[in-house]
Design a protein around this motif. Structure first.
Motif, PDB file in Angstrom:
ATOM      1  N   UNK A  21      53.981 -39.940   5.686  1.00  0.00           N
ATOM      2  CA  UNK A  21      54.619 -40.085   7.001  1.00  0.00           C
ATOM      3  C   UNK A  21      53.872 -41.082   7.881  1.00  0.00           C
ATOM      4  N   UNK A  22      52.552 -41.134   7.729  1.00  0.00           N
ATOM      5  CA  UNK A  22      51.788 -42.026   8.612  1.00  0.00           C
ATOM      6  C   UNK A  22      52.084 -43.499   8.325  1.00  0.00           C
ATOM      7  N   UNK A  23      52.709 -43.798   7.196  1.00  0.00           N
ATOM      8  CA  UNK A  23      53.055 -45.197   6.891  1.00  0.00           C
ATOM      9  C   UNK A  23      54.490 -45.529   7.282  1.00  0.00           C
ATOM     10  N   UNK A  24      55.193 -44.559   7.930  1.00  0.00           N
ATOM     11  CA  UNK A  24      56.606 -44.761   8.258  1.00  0.00           C
ATOM     12  C   UNK A  24      56.767 -45.009   9.759  1.00  0.00           C
ATOM     13  N   UNK A  25      57.368 -46.147  10.110  1.00  0.00           N
ATOM     14  CA  UNK A  25      57.603 -46.472  11.531  1.00  0.00           C
ATOM     15  C   UNK A  25      58.915 -45.854  12.004  1.00  0.00           C
ATOM     16  N   UNK A  26      59.944 -45.899  11.151  1.00  0.00           N
ATOM     17  CA  UNK A  26      61.174 -45.173  11.499  1.00  0.00           C
ATOM     18  C   UNK A  26      62.009 -44.939  10.251  1.00  0.00           C
ATOM     19  N   UNK A  27      62.947 -44.006  10.352  1.00  0.00           N
ATOM     20  CA  UNK A  27      63.856 -43.683   9.257  1.00  0.00           C
ATOM     21  C   UNK A  27      65.271 -43.799   9.807  1.00  0.00           C
ATOM     22  N   UNK A  45      58.585 -49.290   7.152  1.00  0.00           N
ATOM     23  CA  UNK A  45      57.190 -48.867   7.071  1.00  0.00           C
ATOM     24  C   UNK A  45      56.372 -49.554   8.155  1.00  0.00           C
ATOM     25  N   UNK A  46      55.184 -49.028   8.391  1.00  0.00           N
ATOM     26  CA  UNK A  46      54.360 -49.576   9.476  1.00  0.00           C
ATOM     27  C   UNK A  46      53.969 -51.027   9.159  1.00  0.00           C
ATOM     28  N   UNK A  69      60.269 -31.941  13.794  1.00  0.00           N
ATOM     29  CA  UNK A  69      59.427 -30.841  14.299  1.00  0.00           C
ATOM     30  C   UNK A  69      58.269 -31.340  15.154  1.00  0.00           C
ATOM     31  N   UNK A  70      58.018 -32.659  15.153  1.00  0.00           N
ATOM     32  CA  UNK A  70      56.916 -33.158  15.964  1.00  0.00           C
ATOM     33  C   UNK A  70      57.234 -32.904  17.436  1.00  0.00           C
ATOM     34  N   UNK A  71      56.194 -32.973  18.282  1.00  0.00           N
ATOM     35  CA  UNK A  71      56.396 -32.788  19.721  1.00  0.00           C
ATOM     36  C   UNK A  71      57.597 -33.604  20.172  1.00  0.00           C
TER      37      UNK A  71
ATOM     38  N   UNK B  33      53.849 -41.908  17.310  1.00  0.00           N
ATOM     39  CA  UNK B  33      52.991 -42.972  16.781  1.00  0.00           C
ATOM     40  C   UNK B  33      52.091 -43.528  17.862  1.00  0.00           C
ATOM     41  N   UNK B  34      51.456 -44.660  17.576  1.00  0.00           N
ATOM     42  CA  UNK B  34      50.490 -45.231  18.521  1.00  0.00           C
ATOM     43  C   UNK B  34      51.131 -45.567  19.877  1.00  0.00           C
ATOM     44  N   UNK B  35      52.429 -45.847  19.865  1.00  0.00           N
ATOM     45  CA  UNK B  35      53.052 -46.318  21.124  1.00  0.00           C
ATOM     46  C   UNK B  35      53.769 -45.210  21.874  1.00  0.00           C
ATOM     47  N   UNK B  36      54.082 -44.118  21.144  1.00  0.00           N
ATOM     48  CA  UNK B  36      54.823 -43.047  21.813  1.00  0.00           C
ATOM     49  C   UNK B  36      54.368 -41.720  21.202  1.00  0.00           C
ATOM     50  N   UNK B  37      53.959 -40.805  22.065  1.00  0.00           N
ATOM     51  CA  UNK B  37      53.322 -39.561  21.583  1.00  0.00           C
ATOM     52  C   UNK B  37      54.337 -38.496  21.185  1.00  0.00           C
ATOM     53  N   UNK B  38      55.619 -38.832  21.262  1.00  0.00           N
ATOM     54  CA  UNK B  38      56.626 -37.853  20.872  1.00  0.00           C
ATOM     55  C   UNK B  38      57.538 -38.479  19.830  1.00  0.00           C
ATOM     56  N   UNK B  39      58.208 -37.651  19.061  1.00  0.00           N
ATOM     57  CA  UNK B  39      59.180 -38.193  18.105  1.00  0.00           C
ATOM     58  C   UNK B  39      60.502 -38.364  18.851  1.00  0.00           C
ATOM     59  N   UNK B  40      61.253 -39.367  18.439  1.00  0.00           N
ATOM     60  CA  UNK B  40      62.521 -39.661  19.116  1.00  0.00           C
ATOM     61  C   UNK B  40      63.628 -39.832  18.079  1.00  0.00           C
TER      62      UNK B  40
END
Lengths: 75, 75
Positions: A21-27, A45-46, A69-71, B33-40
């Motif tokens: 997941x840490x290598x994924x920027x968006x899905x 990917x990032x 499930x993330x914040x 991620x680094x730019x936004x602390x929440x998932x969107x």
């Protein structure tokens, strides 16, 4: 890798190897529609690379669940 | 509506009203991620409009599940 034009299916093949997941920027989830008769899942990917994921793979569903499930902004 | 620059959170507010799957062109999941602390979660509608969805809403999870369950390229 996905083609750019959205007016057709974007994925020629899907990767089977799991991406952390840490290598994924968006899905991006694309439902079946007028231009493509199948649903497609494309991860960016990032490192900027775009790859098509297997919509039936268990790890893909888990990655999506973990993102949801993330914040979130809503309390 | 989401802002364009990805280098920060893109969603100021989220819609609560449910959108039918047939009006959705794609759904973008952005992990914290680094730019936004929440998932969107941002949906692009078939009319081109982009709207932020509530990551905790049940209907959002169901829409995502339905997209994943649609026919896919892998047998």
């Amino acid at each position: 890798a996905p083609m750019t034009g959205e007016l057709r299916c974007q994925c020629i093949d899907v990767i089977t190897k799991m991406i952390p997941l840490k290598h994924i920027a968006n899905v991006e989830l694309i439902p079946e529609g007028p231009y493509c008769a199948i649903s497609e899942v494309i991860a960016t990917m990032t490192n900027g690379k775009r790859v098509c994921l297997d919509t039936t793979a268990r790890w893909v569903k888990m990655i999506i669940e973990r993102i949801l499930q993330q914040k979130s902004s809503t309390p």
